[in-house]
Motif scaffolding. Structure first.
Motif, PDB file in Angstrom:
ATOM      1  N   ASN A 128     -38.568 -21.748 -34.525  1.00 24.38           N
ATOM      2  CA  ASN A 128     -37.438 -22.580 -34.175  1.00 24.38           C
ATOM      3  C   ASN A 128     -37.507 -23.226 -32.889  1.00 24.38           C
ATOM      4  O   ASN A 128     -36.558 -23.422 -31.905  1.00 24.38           O
ATOM      5  N   GLY A 129     -38.700 -23.884 -32.350  1.00 23.33           N
ATOM      6  CA  GLY A 129     -38.867 -24.620 -31.294  1.00 23.33           C
ATOM      7  C   GLY A 129     -39.044 -23.518 -29.811  1.00 23.33           C
ATOM      8  O   GLY A 129     -39.132 -24.042 -28.792  1.00 23.33           O
ATOM      9  N   ARG A 130     -39.107 -22.455 -30.033  1.00 25.61           N
ATOM     10  CA  ARG A 130     -39.115 -21.358 -29.028  1.00 25.61           C
ATOM     11  C   ARG A 130     -40.143 -20.431 -28.682  1.00 25.61           C
ATOM     12  O   ARG A 130     -40.655 -20.116 -30.060  1.00 25.61           O
ATOM     13  N   LEU A 131     -40.849 -20.230 -27.885  1.00 19.70           N
ATOM     14  CA  LEU A 131     -42.082 -19.304 -27.960  1.00 19.70           C
ATOM     15  C   LEU A 131     -41.633 -17.855 -28.241  1.00 19.70           C
ATOM     16  O   LEU A 131     -40.435 -17.478 -27.878  1.00 19.70           O
ATOM     17  N   LEU A 132     -42.363 -17.338 -28.754  1.00 17.55           N
ATOM     18  CA  LEU A 132     -42.007 -15.807 -29.306  1.00 17.55           C
ATOM     19  C   LEU A 132     -42.449 -14.549 -28.348  1.00 17.55           C
ATOM     20  O   LEU A 132     -42.090 -13.801 -28.353  1.00 17.55           O
ATOM     21  N   HIS A 133     -43.692 -15.282 -27.598  1.00 17.40           N
ATOM     22  CA  HIS A 133     -44.320 -14.146 -26.787  1.00 17.40           C
ATOM     23  C   HIS A 133     -44.226 -14.352 -25.404  1.00 17.40           C
ATOM     24  O   HIS A 133     -44.795 -13.686 -24.512  1.00 17.40           O
ATOM     25  N   ALA A 134     -43.337 -15.351 -24.747  1.00 16.59           N
ATOM     26  CA  ALA A 134     -43.148 -15.557 -23.316  1.00 16.59           C
ATOM     27  C   ALA A 134     -41.696 -16.156 -22.987  1.00 16.59           C
ATOM     28  O   ALA A 134     -41.033 -16.748 -24.115  1.00 16.59           O
ATOM     29  N   ASP A 135     -41.222 -15.845 -22.071  1.00 14.87           N
ATOM     30  CA  ASP A 135     -39.801 -16.607 -21.952  1.00 14.87           C
ATOM     31  C   ASP A 135     -39.870 -17.704 -21.123  1.00 14.87           C
ATOM     32  O   ASP A 135     -40.300 -17.775 -19.916  1.00 14.87           O
ATOM     33  N   GLU A 136     -39.448 -18.833 -21.853  1.00 12.72           N
ATOM     34  CA  GLU A 136     -39.634 -20.151 -21.045  1.00 12.72           C
ATOM     35  C   GLU A 136     -38.654 -20.390 -20.040  1.00 12.72           C
ATOM     36  O   GLU A 136     -39.013 -21.122 -18.933  1.00 12.72           O
ATOM     37  N   ASP A 137     -37.333 -19.812 -19.914  1.00 13.19           N
ATOM     38  CA  ASP A 137     -36.772 -19.759 -18.532  1.00 13.19           C
ATOM     39  C   ASP A 137     -37.240 -19.196 -17.458  1.00 13.19           C
ATOM     40  O   ASP A 137     -37.188 -19.777 -16.348  1.00 13.19           O
ATOM     41  N   THR A 138     -37.944 -17.982 -17.556  1.00 14.40           N
ATOM     42  CA  THR A 138     -38.652 -17.235 -16.393  1.00 14.40           C
ATOM     43  C   THR A 138     -39.693 -18.299 -15.997  1.00 14.40           C
ATOM     44  O   THR A 138     -40.072 -18.374 -14.844  1.00 14.40           O
ATOM     45  N   ILE A 139     -40.375 -18.970 -17.056  1.00 16.36           N
ATOM     46  CA  ILE A 139     -41.696 -19.770 -16.687  1.00 16.36           C
ATOM     47  C   ILE A 139     -41.173 -20.842 -15.970  1.00 16.36           C
ATOM     48  O   ILE A 139     -41.820 -21.405 -14.761  1.00 16.36           O
ATOM     49  N   ALA A 140     -40.146 -21.555 -16.466  1.00 13.08           N
ATOM     50  CA  ALA A 140     -39.544 -22.755 -15.736  1.00 13.08           C
ATOM     51  C   ALA A 140     -39.249 -22.445 -14.122  1.00 13.08           C
ATOM     52  O   ALA A 140     -39.406 -23.204 -13.328  1.00 13.08           O
ATOM     53  N   HIS A 141     -38.511 -21.438 -14.197  1.00  7.22           N
ATOM     54  CA  HIS A 141     -37.870 -21.089 -12.688  1.00  7.22           C
ATOM     55  C   HIS A 141     -39.172 -20.761 -11.640  1.00  7.22           C
ATOM     56  O   HIS A 141     -39.257 -21.271 -10.745  1.00  7.22           O
ATOM     57  N   GLU A 142     -40.453 -20.091 -12.380  1.00  8.84           N
ATOM     58  CA  GLU A 142     -41.397 -19.735 -11.717  1.00  8.84           C
ATOM     59  C   GLU A 142     -42.265 -21.034 -11.143  1.00  8.84           C
ATOM     60  O   GLU A 142     -42.866 -21.068 -10.285  1.00  8.84           O
ATOM     61  N   THR A 143     -42.503 -21.973 -12.123  1.00 12.21           N
ATOM     62  CA  THR A 143     -43.162 -23.300 -11.991  1.00 12.21           C
ATOM     63  C   THR A 143     -42.419 -24.059 -10.923  1.00 12.21           C
ATOM     64  O   THR A 143     -42.856 -24.698  -9.983  1.00 12.21           O
ATOM     65  N   ARG A 144     -41.053 -23.961 -10.645  1.00 15.41           N
ATOM     66  CA  ARG A 144     -40.296 -24.773  -9.877  1.00 15.41           C
ATOM     67  C   ARG A 144     -40.323 -23.970  -8.309  1.00 15.41           C
ATOM     68  O   ARG A 144     -40.724 -24.697  -7.400  1.00 15.41           O
ATOM     69  N   THR A 145     -40.241 -22.486  -8.424  1.00 10.97           N
ATOM     70  CA  THR A 145     -40.889 -21.769  -7.313  1.00 10.97           C
ATOM     71  C   THR A 145     -41.978 -22.344  -6.825  1.00 10.97           C
ATOM     72  O   THR A 145     -42.168 -22.588  -5.367  1.00 10.97           O
ATOM     73  N   GLN A 146     -43.051 -22.363  -7.504  1.00  7.50           N
ATOM     74  CA  GLN A 146     -44.588 -22.270  -7.076  1.00  7.50           C
ATOM     75  C   GLN A 146     -44.856 -24.023  -6.637  1.00  7.50           C
ATOM     76  O   GLN A 146     -45.426 -24.317  -5.466  1.00  7.50           O
ATOM     77  N   ALA A 147     -44.088 -24.804  -7.017  1.00  4.06           N
ATOM     78  CA  ALA A 147     -44.074 -26.215  -6.713  1.00  4.06           C
ATOM     79  C   ALA A 147     -43.570 -26.561  -5.640  1.00  4.06           C
ATOM     80  O   ALA A 147     -44.142 -27.261  -4.471  1.00  4.06           O
ATOM     81  N   ARG A 148     -42.515 -26.018  -5.169  1.00  3.33           N
ATOM     82  CA  ARG A 148     -41.590 -26.007  -3.759  1.00  3.33           C
ATOM     83  C   ARG A 148     -42.723 -25.379  -2.621  1.00  3.33           C
ATOM     84  O   ARG A 148     -42.824 -25.794  -1.782  1.00  3.33           O
ATOM     85  N   ARG A 149     -43.327 -24.252  -2.989  1.00  8.66           N
ATOM     86  CA  ARG A 149     -43.990 -23.510  -2.130  1.00  8.66           C
ATOM     87  C   ARG A 149     -45.261 -24.423  -1.899  1.00  8.66           C
ATOM     88  O   ARG A 149     -45.570 -24.569  -0.728  1.00  8.66           O
ATOM     89  N   LEU A 150     -45.677 -25.056  -2.606  1.00  5.49           N
ATOM     90  CA  LEU A 150     -47.024 -25.723  -2.718  1.00  5.49           C
ATOM     91  C   LEU A 150     -46.406 -27.109  -1.655  1.00  5.49           C
ATOM     92  O   LEU A 150     -47.200 -27.330  -0.518  1.00  5.49           O
ATOM     93  N   ALA A 151     -45.380 -27.845  -2.028  1.00  5.44           N
ATOM     94  CA  ALA A 151     -44.951 -28.629  -0.874  1.00  5.44           C
ATOM     95  C   ALA A 151     -44.871 -28.269   0.410  1.00  5.44           C
ATOM     96  O   ALA A 151     -45.101 -29.144   1.601  1.00  5.44           O
ATOM     97  N   ARG A 152     -44.319 -26.810   0.586  1.00 10.39           N
ATOM     98  CA  ARG A 152     -43.832 -26.464   1.824  1.00 10.39           C
ATOM     99  C   ARG A 152     -45.249 -26.440   2.675  1.00 10.39           C
ATOM    100  O   ARG A 152     -45.356 -26.553   3.788  1.00 10.39           O
ATOM    101  N   ILE A 153     -46.262 -25.870   1.870  1.00  5.49           N
ATOM    102  CA  ILE A 153     -47.617 -25.524   2.559  1.00  5.49           C
ATOM    103  C   ILE A 153     -48.218 -26.784   2.839  1.00  5.49           C
ATOM    104  O   ILE A 153     -48.715 -26.976   4.099  1.00  5.49           O
ATOM    105  N   THR A 154     -48.081 -27.977   2.041  1.00  8.14           N
ATOM    106  CA  THR A 154     -48.787 -29.110   2.335  1.00  8.14           C
ATOM    107  C   THR A 154     -48.193 -29.869   3.581  1.00  8.14           C
ATOM    108  O   THR A 154     -48.812 -30.463   4.217  1.00  8.14           O
ATOM    109  N   ALA A 155     -46.801 -29.673   3.656  1.00  9.56           N
ATOM    110  CA  ALA A 155     -46.020 -30.246   4.837  1.00  9.56           C
ATOM    111  C   ALA A 155     -46.186 -29.552   6.063  1.00  9.56           C
ATOM    112  O   ALA A 155     -45.633 -29.770   6.904  1.00  9.56           O
TER     113      ALA A 155
END
Length: 468
Positions: free
Chosen positions: A439-466
């Motif tokens: 029903n459109g949701r992953l069975l073996h991984a938590d999408e909300d956790t993945i979304a949070h971590e991708t945003r965290t790492q995107a911001r971290r990369l932006a800070r390092i680059t700056a």
């Protein structure tokens, strides 16, 4: 004296029965059933056909009523760059070279936590949208960044997709006339050694392999001729496939003529990079001679219509490639040039883009688009005998698309509904007989956790680059 040893017990294979749905097999003759069944036994398709499943099946552990659904082979993605998930939405009005110049300073600072999070995000988005076989062309290995290949493979295993890692490389940095920063490229010897080590650790040559590895130097303008030539020799010695970017832009063609005195296709052939074990991404700017060379050698193409449009690269000659017999599949490409990250959208965009121009209303059909995204992709990845179509004996990689909602219910042809309509919900997706989406949701991984971590790492990369 009578032998009292017990006879060996035959192993019981659990069966899943899918019934009452439309079925598009994408087999060699395009067999379809308006209402049919598919029986899975373990990790294989046991049988399929019109009407309900045969009576008397044993060891049935699950029955799925597919009324209102279309059952198809799982989608096969043939080109991607997972790490770009954390640099989406940047350099939105650039051509390829300017886009690369703008983003390489960020990409050159990625590390293992960033790459793992980005791989999870990329894979999760594709799996939710019907991809059962994915690939990643990863070619950025900054010094001291960690074990990036292992991180990507770990993410694929957790999501549950079948996966090919195209272990990329670059050895032509800025000081040698290339685009990437010098500290983001490898030496020739280092790239070849690391690639061979990755194949040795992770490549599974078996027919039902969940993880395979290809040799994949990045592109003519970031790789030396020696790395291309020796990379091809390495791949053939190890018995794995070869992947790279080719003929993506007019700038690339100009670059090849200026540096090598020939166009990209002739240059690739001179370095051993045409053959049935090779596939290239994009292949937009190809003349009749180039297409004939690909057809003659069986070289495959990963067509990425959304990325080609996003970067104003042009329109690949897909109908001509298909007419010549060239293997063609679909690719998401990196999500810094295709922010949606979904392969389903490429079915529609491939059809629409290839119809642009006068009298091209039938340049590509809905069923050809579906074939590109399934069997075509499997053929490009060298796995067409195992997946890409629904046939008895093939791997149980398939998707149930829900087509009885407002978005699709008034379209009588289910294949047209899937390809031309809005993105269809995935009710169930199976890989190797194991369900990974419900029903459109992953069975073996938590999408909300993945979304949070991708945003965290995107911001971290932006800070390092700056430099913060």
């Amino acid at each position: 004296m009578a032998d009292t040893a017990a006879a060996p017990r035959t192993a019981r294979i659990a069966r899943t029965v899918i019934e009452n749905g439309a079925v598009a097999t994408v087999d060699p003759v395009g067999t379809e059933y308006a209402s049919g069944h598919v029986v899975l036994a373990g990790n294989r398709i046991e049988s399929l056909g019109p009407g309900p499943a045969p009576a008397g099946l044993t060891d049935v552990v699950r029955r799925i009523d597919a009324t209102g659904h279309l059952v198809t082979p799982g989608l096969v993605n043939t080109h991607h760059h997972f790490y770009q998930w954390i640099t989406r939405g940047l350099a939105t009005d650039h051509n390829l070279f300017d886009w690369l110049v703008a983003l390489y300073p960020m990409w050159a600072r990625i590390d293992e936590p960033m790459v793992y999070a980005a791989a999870q995000g990329s894979l999760a988005m594709m799996a939710r949208g019907g991809v059962t076989t994915a690939m990643d062309h990863h070619y950025v290995f900054p010094r001291g960044s960690g074990d990036l290949s292992a991180a990507i493979i770990r993410a694929a295993g957790e999501i549950g997709v079948r996966f090919t890692l195209a272990r990329g490389s670059m050895d032509r940095g800025e000081k040698d006339g290339g685009l990437p920063p010098d500290f983001a490229v490898e030496t020739l010897e280092g790239a070849l050694a690391a690639t061979e080590e990755t194949v040795g650790r992770h490549h599974d040559p078996s027919p039902d392999a969940m993880t395979q590895v290809a040799v994949a130097p990045c592109s003519p303008f970031s790789v030396s001729t020696e790395l291309l030539r020796e990379g091809a020799e390495l791949a053939r010695r190890l018995g794995v496939r070869l992947h790279t970017h080719g003929s993506e832009t007019v700038e690339e063609e100009k670059f090849c003529h200026e540096l090598f005195g020939m166009g990209p296709t002739d240059y690739f052939e001179s370095t051993g990079w045409l053959g049935e074990d090779v596939w290239m991404a994009h292949c937009v700017h190809m003349n009749d001679s180039d297409i004939a060379a690909f057809a003659r050698t069986g070289t495959g193409v990963a067509h990425c219509p959304s990325s080609n449009a996003r970067l104003a690269a042009g329109i690949a000659r897909v109908p001509d490639l298909l007419a010549a017999g060239v293997p063609v599949g679909l690719g998401v490409d990196g999500t810094a040039s295709n922010e949606s990250g979904e392969l389903h959208t490429e079915l529609r965009n491939a059809l629409l883009v290839n119809r642009l121009g006068a009298r091209r209303e039938a340049a590509l059909t809905a069923r050809q688009a579906l074939r590109l995204g399934t069997y075509g992709g499997a053929r490009v990845l060298g796995r067409a005998t195992e997946t890409g179509s629904l046939e008895p004996g093939k791997l149980a990689d398939l998707v149930l698309w829900k087509l009885d909602t407002l978005a699709h219910a008034s379209i009588a042809d289910p294949v047209a509904a899937l390809v031309l309509g809005a993105a269809a919900p995935v009710t169930a997706s199976f890989v190797n007989g194991r369900q990974i989406v419900e029903n459109g949701r992953l069975l073996h991984a938590d999408e909300d956790t993945i979304a949070h971590e991708t945003r965290t790492q995107a911001r971290r990369l932006a800070r390092i680059t700056a430099g913060r």
